[in-house]
Design an enzyme around this catalytic site. Structure first.
Site, short mmCIF file in Angstrom:
data_model
loop_
_atom_site.label_atom_id
_atom_site.label_comp_id
_atom_site.label_asym_id
_atom_site.label_seq_id
_atom_site.Cartn_x
_atom_site.Cartn_y
_atom_site.Cartn_z
N ASP A 97 0.78 -1.23 0.00
CA ASP A 97 0.00 0.00 0.00
C ASP A 97 0.81 1.29 0.00
O ASP A 97 0.33 2.33 0.41
CB ASP A 97 -0.92 0.01 1.23
CG ASP A 97 -0.16 -0.23 2.53
OD1 ASP A 97 1.06 0.01 2.59
OD2 ASP A 97 -0.81 -0.65 3.52
N GLU A 155 -0.28 -9.13 -1.05
CA GLU A 155 -0.94 -8.58 0.13
C GLU A 155 -2.15 -7.75 -0.29
O GLU A 155 -2.34 -6.60 0.10
CB GLU A 155 0.01 -7.76 1.00
CG GLU A 155 -0.52 -7.54 2.41
CD GLU A 155 0.41 -6.72 3.28
OE1 GLU A 155 1.08 -7.30 4.14
OE2 GLU A 155 0.46 -5.48 3.11
N GLU A 201 -2.10 5.10 2.83
CA GLU A 201 -2.03 3.68 2.49
C GLU A 201 -3.37 3.09 2.06
O GLU A 201 -3.43 2.28 1.13
CB GLU A 201 -1.45 2.89 3.67
CG GLU A 201 0.03 3.10 3.91
CD GLU A 201 0.33 4.31 4.78
OE1 GLU A 201 1.51 4.50 5.12
OE2 GLU A 201 -0.60 5.06 5.13
N HIS A 225 4.74 5.30 14.46
CA HIS A 225 5.28 6.08 13.34
C HIS A 225 4.22 6.58 12.37
O HIS A 225 4.53 7.36 11.47
CB HIS A 225 6.29 5.24 12.55
CG HIS A 225 5.64 4.17 11.72
ND1 HIS A 225 5.21 2.98 12.24
CD2 HIS A 225 5.35 4.12 10.39
CE1 HIS A 225 4.68 2.24 11.30
NE2 HIS A 225 4.74 2.90 10.16
N ARG A 235 1.50 8.53 10.23
CA ARG A 235 1.23 9.95 10.04
C ARG A 235 0.01 10.40 10.82
O ARG A 235 -0.02 11.47 11.41
CB ARG A 235 1.01 10.27 8.55
CG ARG A 235 2.24 10.09 7.67
CD ARG A 235 1.86 10.22 6.21
NE ARG A 235 2.97 9.86 5.32
CZ ARG A 235 3.81 10.72 4.81
NH1 ARG A 235 3.71 11.99 5.09
NH2 ARG A 235 4.78 10.33 4.01
N HIS A 278 11.45 6.12 15.34
CA HIS A 278 11.43 6.37 13.91
C HIS A 278 12.29 7.58 13.57
O HIS A 278 12.52 8.46 14.42
CB HIS A 278 9.98 6.60 13.46
CG HIS A 278 9.77 6.52 11.98
ND1 HIS A 278 9.90 7.60 11.15
CD2 HIS A 278 9.41 5.48 11.19
CE1 HIS A 278 9.65 7.23 9.90
NE2 HIS A 278 9.35 5.94 9.90
#
Length: 375
Positions: A96, A118, A132, A208, A210, A240
């Protein structure tokens, strides 16, 4: 001879596609071409070295501070040129990321069939996770060849009018990678070995996403309260590279001697740390699949997950980013042995370690046999 091109460029993609690339390279009937966009540079390089994989094309697109718009523009230009030159029979993308979407779209523009590894994961909220979720939905519209990790993922695709003939449930290749690496001898630094040898219950924290940036303070306060309330608990937090995450972590929990802020770990080291922790608090996607393979309970610090199979099976618990809920659910696992066993002893719903071989076998049976759009 069939020519299969794999396009990926981030660390998670590298981990999950490494078993597929290895299986493609080992098959005498397949010419395997690997295009590394290097959307993640150093982190992906570590993974490729670990699995002894060398790219045929390195697009070197990592650029500090680049926007998604800038990355997308540069990707479409460079990936398209490689596809035009190589003329593959099939382009494989994974998951993604921006590389995933652009790789699929570039192949589509040249009428090259796309296989999506996936496939079928969904939160059904195009802004969670961002970007994603929309990437995976768009790729499903482009791809002809869908490798779904679970039956739930297949059902998602069927509801979106994807032909069942073009969906294969194969498990998740991350389990292939996990099992290979977990069997290797641990090479953890002495510092980490000493932390894990204290006898305390270790919580592994990774944050991590967003969409979680604004909620990080709440998560950090929860971690601080958990450690303060339990003398026998410690936390390892590989931070991260995002400077916002780093600055906030140092401000909120940097001074606590039972919270170890460390640099991001190489994949092999990370797996061996996972093997030795008591539980994991994370907003990562891949860890939700990996940890159950090691018998480690996972508290997912997100409001949604595209891996509901883990929640239904009992290996994952969705806790969001509320400080009080994270504390409550963590304390439950720390103090209630029955609750802990209910999560840690469930069979992993995401695969048994043979996904890459299933993917390659399916490609060999079906490419050119009418299931895929011809060039």
């Amino acid at each position: 001879m069939m020519k299969i091109m794999s396009v990926f460029g981030t660390r998670p993609e590298g981990i999950k596609m490494a078993p597929v690339v290895q299986a493609l390279e080992q098959d005498p009937d397949i010419e395997s071409i690997f295009v590394n966009t290097a959307q993640h540079r150093d982190m992906l390089d570590q993974v490729l070295h670990l699995f002894d994989i060398t790219s045929d094309y390195d697009l070197n697109l990592m650029k500090e501070g680049q926007s998604l718009e800038d990355l997308t523009n540069r990707l479409i230009d460079k990936v398209s040129k490689v596809i035009e030159k190589e003329e593959p029979d099939l382009v494989l993308v994974h998951g993604d990321t921006t590389t995933t979407f652009v790789g699929a779209y570039a192949a589509y523009l040249q009428k090259v069939p796309v296989g999506h590894v996936e496939a079928g994961l969904r939160t059904h909220n195009i802004y969670s996770p961002f970007p994603e979720e929309i990437n995976r939905q768009l790729v499903s519209k482009i791809a002809t060849y869908h490798f779904a990790p679970t039956n739930r993922n297949k059902e998602n695709l069927l509801r979106e009018n994807v032909s069942g003939d073009n969906i294969q449930v194969v498990g998740n290749t991350v389990i292939d990678a996990l099992l290979e690496i977990s069997r290797r001898t641990s090479n953890l630094p002495n510092e980490l070995e000493n932390i894990l040898a204290t006898g305390k219950k270790t919580i592994l924290l990774t944050m991590h996403r967003r969409e979680n940036l604004e909620a990080l303070q709440s998560v950090y306060r929860a971690i601080h309260r958990i450690v303060a309330a339990n003398d026998d608990v410690q936390v390892i937090f590989p931070i991260h590279k995002n400077p916002v995450i780093r600055e906030m972590a140092l401000d909120e929990i940097g001074g606590n001697t039972d919270i170890y802020l460390i640099e991001p770990l190489e994949y092999e080291q990370f797996i061996h740390v996972m093997k030795n922790v008591y539980l994991i608090i994370t907003d990562s996607g891949g860890i939700q699949e990996e940890a159950p393979g090691l018998g480690i309970p996972v508290l997912v610090a997100r409001d949604t997950t595209e891996r509901p199979e883990g929640v239904e099976a009992g290996t994952l618990r969705l806790v969001g980013t509320s400080e009080d809920i994270i504390v409550l659910e963590t304390q439950r696992l720390l103090s209630n042995e029955d609750s802990y066993k209910m999560m840690s002893e469930v069979q992993n719903p995401f695969g048994q370690g043979d996904s890459a071989n299933k993917i390659v076998a399916y490609i060999k049976r079906n490419v050119g046999q009418g299931l895929l759009v011809s060039k």
